[in-house]
Design an enzyme around this catalytic site. Structure first.
Site: not given
Length: 302
Positions: A132-134, A136, A232
């Site tokens: 998962i993104d930084k 998130t 996103r």
């Protein structure tokens, strides 16, 4: 910067670059193309661009930053652990694995201090089955051995996992639920972004409205596929970008620690016991605080 006029080689751009520059592998060429460090006739192209005689290929090949992957004693919020798998609740602001821009202080560094991890996903991504993104927050499953990693990865590929997120988005969504089925690939206008493009990879996101406010909507999003930045990109595509998203959202937004997107539920079949396991994690305090404020300041009028 090095510029070469093609005189003999033709075919896919990534293949041609690896042939005319033996020090650059095809996989390295693809990454440089995707990052915009290789252009053709002054323009950014895709790796599959068909090179023709006379094309001028410009190559900027930055030296990769050395990464010394070391265990770090960083606290972890472990939701579940056994001999095969760890389920961890990642905080906002933590990068999942080391890269040139983030060589340390990542989730992987913390996990290595805590436990042995699988080795089949490369030197810098041990144990990492999905990301998962930084900015998130939320749940990730991590493999402690190679057999578990293969089993969990197979489930992801076959779309048998449960990955449900909660997101606060701009605007009021009128539908109670919906499906965004739109292919995603690297943006042709900004190489740092993903976008919905005709020849992108298949991407499907299911969403359900949880709560509406005057200017925002709280939604639950279930991933059918797992493309980079998928939720996103898809929410922006339907004109409801995620609140606080610095890459895909508007400048005028609610400030926080990045996008208000949280991986709330995670489910999978255990690699050894084959038990169906489901985990959940509460949304972060800053997210809850914003929702409480919206309920007070932006309730829907009857």
């Amino acid at each position: 910067m090095k510029t070469i006029e093609v005189s003999t080689h033709t075919g896919r751009l990534d293949k041609v670059v690896s042939e005319i520059e033996p020090t650059i592998s095809r996989s390295r060429a693809k990454k440089l193309i995707d990052d915009g460090d290789i252009t053709v006739n002054g323009e950014v192209k895709k790796p599959k661009y068909p090179v023709e005689i006379g094309d001028k290929i410009s190559i900027s090949n930055p030296e990769p930053q050395a990464i010394n992957l070391e265990p770090e004693n960083i606290p972890l919020d472990i939701v579940y652990e056994d001999d095969d798998v760890i389920v961890v609740n990642k905080p906002q602001g933590m990068v999942v694995h080391p890269s040139a821009g983030h060589p340390n202080h990542t989730l992987v560094n913390a996990l290595l201090f805590h436990s042995p991890l699988s080795t089949i996903n490369g030197e810098y991504r041990p144990g990492i089955v999905h990301r998962i993104d930084k900015d998130t927050s939320g749940l990730l499953m991590v493999a402690k051995n190679d057999a578990a990693h293969k089993f969990l990865s197979s489930q992801l590929k076959k779309q048998k996992n449960l990955r449900r997120y909660v997101a606060l988005v701009h605007g009021r969504i009128t539908e109670n639920s919906g499906v965004v089925n739109a292919p995603i690939g690297r943006s042709l206008n900004d190489r740092k972004k993903q976008a919905v493009i005709i020849d992108g990879r298949p991407a499907v996101t299911h969403f359900e409205v949880l709560e509406r406010f005057q200017q925002y909507t709280l939604v639950s999003c279930r991933l059918e596929t797992g493309r980079t930045h998928q939720i996103r990109v898809h929410m922006k595509y339907i004109e409801h970008p995620i609140v606080g998203d610095p890459l895909y959202g508007p400048r005028k937004t609610i400030k926080g620690n990045g996008q208000f997107l949280h991986a709330q539920e995670l489910g999978f079949e255990h690699p050894t016991t084959h038990e169906l396991m489901t985990f959940s994690a509460p949304i972060p305090p800053i997210f809850e605080k914003v929702l409480t404020n919206l309920r007070l300041t932006q309730p829907l009028k009857s």
